[in-house]
Design an enzyme around this catalytic site. Sequence first.
Site, PDB file in Angstrom:
ATOM      1  N   ARG A  19      41.086  30.417  29.083  1.00 30.93           N
ATOM      2  CA  ARG A  19      40.090  30.854  28.224  1.00 30.93           C
ATOM      3  C   ARG A  19      40.328  30.189  26.873  1.00 30.93           C
ATOM      4  NH1 ARG A  19      40.410  37.373  29.356  1.00 30.93           N
ATOM      5  NH2 ARG A  19      39.451  37.316  31.487  1.00 30.93           N
ATOM      6  N   LYS A  40      40.028  39.545  42.232  1.00 29.09           N
ATOM      7  CA  LYS A  40      40.247  39.059  40.882  1.00 29.09           C
ATOM      8  C   LYS A  40      40.556  39.920  39.951  1.00 29.09           C
ATOM      9  CE  LYS A  40      38.266  35.939  37.245  1.00 29.09           C
ATOM     10  NZ  LYS A  40      37.056  35.181  36.960  1.00 29.09           N
ATOM     11  N   LYS A  49      37.319  42.557  30.520  1.00 29.16           N
ATOM     12  CA  LYS A  49      36.518  42.291  31.615  1.00 29.16           C
ATOM     13  C   LYS A  49      36.840  43.494  32.513  1.00 29.16           C
ATOM     14  CE  LYS A  49      35.491  37.387  30.801  1.00 29.16           C
ATOM     15  NZ  LYS A  49      35.501  36.064  31.352  1.00 29.16           N
ATOM     16  N   GLU A 109      37.202  45.282  48.869  1.00 26.82           N
ATOM     17  CA  GLU A 109      36.347  44.007  48.403  1.00 26.82           C
ATOM     18  C   GLU A 109      36.507  43.057  49.474  1.00 26.82           C
ATOM     19  OE1 GLU A 109      34.606  43.471  45.890  1.00 26.82           O
ATOM     20  OE2 GLU A 109      35.313  44.701  44.130  1.00 26.82           O
ATOM     21  N   SER A 145      46.680  29.736  34.810  1.00 28.53           N
ATOM     22  CA  SER A 145      46.964  29.054  33.840  1.00 28.53           C
ATOM     23  C   SER A 145      48.287  29.633  33.077  1.00 28.53           C
ATOM     24  CB  SER A 145      46.000  29.058  32.826  1.00 28.53           C
ATOM     25  OG  SER A 145      45.400  30.371  32.290  1.00 28.53           O
ATOM     26  N   TYR A 192      47.439  23.852  38.914  1.00 31.05           N
ATOM     27  CA  TYR A 192      47.334  22.637  37.844  1.00 31.05           C
ATOM     28  C   TYR A 192      48.627  21.607  37.931  1.00 31.05           C
ATOM     29  CZ  TYR A 192      44.098  26.046  35.728  1.00 31.05           C
ATOM     30  OH  TYR A 192      43.238  26.836  35.500  1.00 31.05           O
ATOM     31  N   LYS A 247      43.120  36.141  42.896  1.00 32.30           N
ATOM     32  CA  LYS A 247      43.688  35.527  41.588  1.00 32.30           C
ATOM     33  C   LYS A 247      44.138  36.754  40.469  1.00 32.30           C
ATOM     34  CE  LYS A 247      41.529  33.043  37.713  1.00 32.30           C
ATOM     35  NZ  LYS A 247      40.345  32.472  37.037  1.00 32.30           N
TER      36      LYS A 247
END
Length: 392
Positions: free
Chosen positions: A259, A249, A279, A295, A336, A375, A310
Amino acid sequence: MAAQLQTRAFTSAQGVAAPRRQLRVSAVAEVERAVSQAQRRGVPEGTPVVPVRDLPSRPRRNRKSETVRRAFSETYLDPANFILPVFVHDGEENIPIDSMPGVARLGWRHGLLDAVKEARSVGVNQVVIFPKTPEHLKTPTAEEAFNPNGLAQRTISLLKDTFPDLEVYTDVALDPYNSDGHDGIVSDEGVILNDETIEYLCRQAVSQARAGADCVSPSDMMDGRVSAIREALDSEGFTNVSIMAYTAKYASAFYGPFRDALASAPKPGQAHRRIPPNKKTYQQDPANYREALREAILDEQEGADIMMVKPGLPYLDVIRLLRDNSPLPIAAYHVSGEYAMLKAAAERGWLNEKDAVLEALLCLKRAGSDLILTYYATEAAKWMAADKPSWR
């Protein structure tokens, strides 16, 4: 004498061979002329006259018709590959999200069920839940994340009661419940606390499993959280609940509309507290490729059942990296920002929305994704049902 016989034989052979070669060349030339004339029927005036090229391999022969193209198609996209992300809120009416045209915060009792029924009717039978937590329930330590009567937990139970065979995924992270807007607990010095956060992530995952979740999805990027969640689930008897780890991510610029939907962006700091504005101390650097493999190795060793990348389209190389280096199923999140860009371009007439969306989803599948969170899931499934042969 022997030498003379050999010479005569050689000369005789030449005399026979020469006319035969000439015949072969002449025959080939005739064929080429015939082919050239046939090909030129109906060509625009002014098209150059050229000899037929001697090409032993012409890849276009395998693309010459719809039947041939479908026969040789390497990648197939199906509604069963889609997971529909749903935003829910603790109210009755659906609330449109301005930055995501066509997407809304769904009323958890009615709008949600209507959206899931529609998705299931076209073959999409997987959803992932993102709750919009009321601001008054958010705290710096985000205990609402594991409230047994919380919005996420009630939503999971309602969906499983209504659609027992629906595959329900959840989000495991603190940012929807954290008044600081981070995926983990933030110290006054601005440090995202790793091990302390994991304790609450485990409680959150177990509470979601109790509510009926089929698969929990830690999106927080804390170190070691997959093994801790696996242990917590198993110790509570939820050995059949899967883990879809957000393995790679990235600290991406493509999350803005998400968000907005959840009001989960990092909040400004106060005089006595430093809140990181982004972040980047826990999500991956977009410049890094090999780090994703590190990871992935850890998540696989710790018990992940599915690994996610992502965002999706900007990170096709990372999807392929995980696909080539792990036997686990790979998911990609068509996020998004990607959705909003396609919608905006389509609204302005700059793109054919259907063709662009199906191509984007096919690319995610081709890169190595087994699952695609999008979506567009319901809409794409409808397009595919109406026009199946044209997009693959």
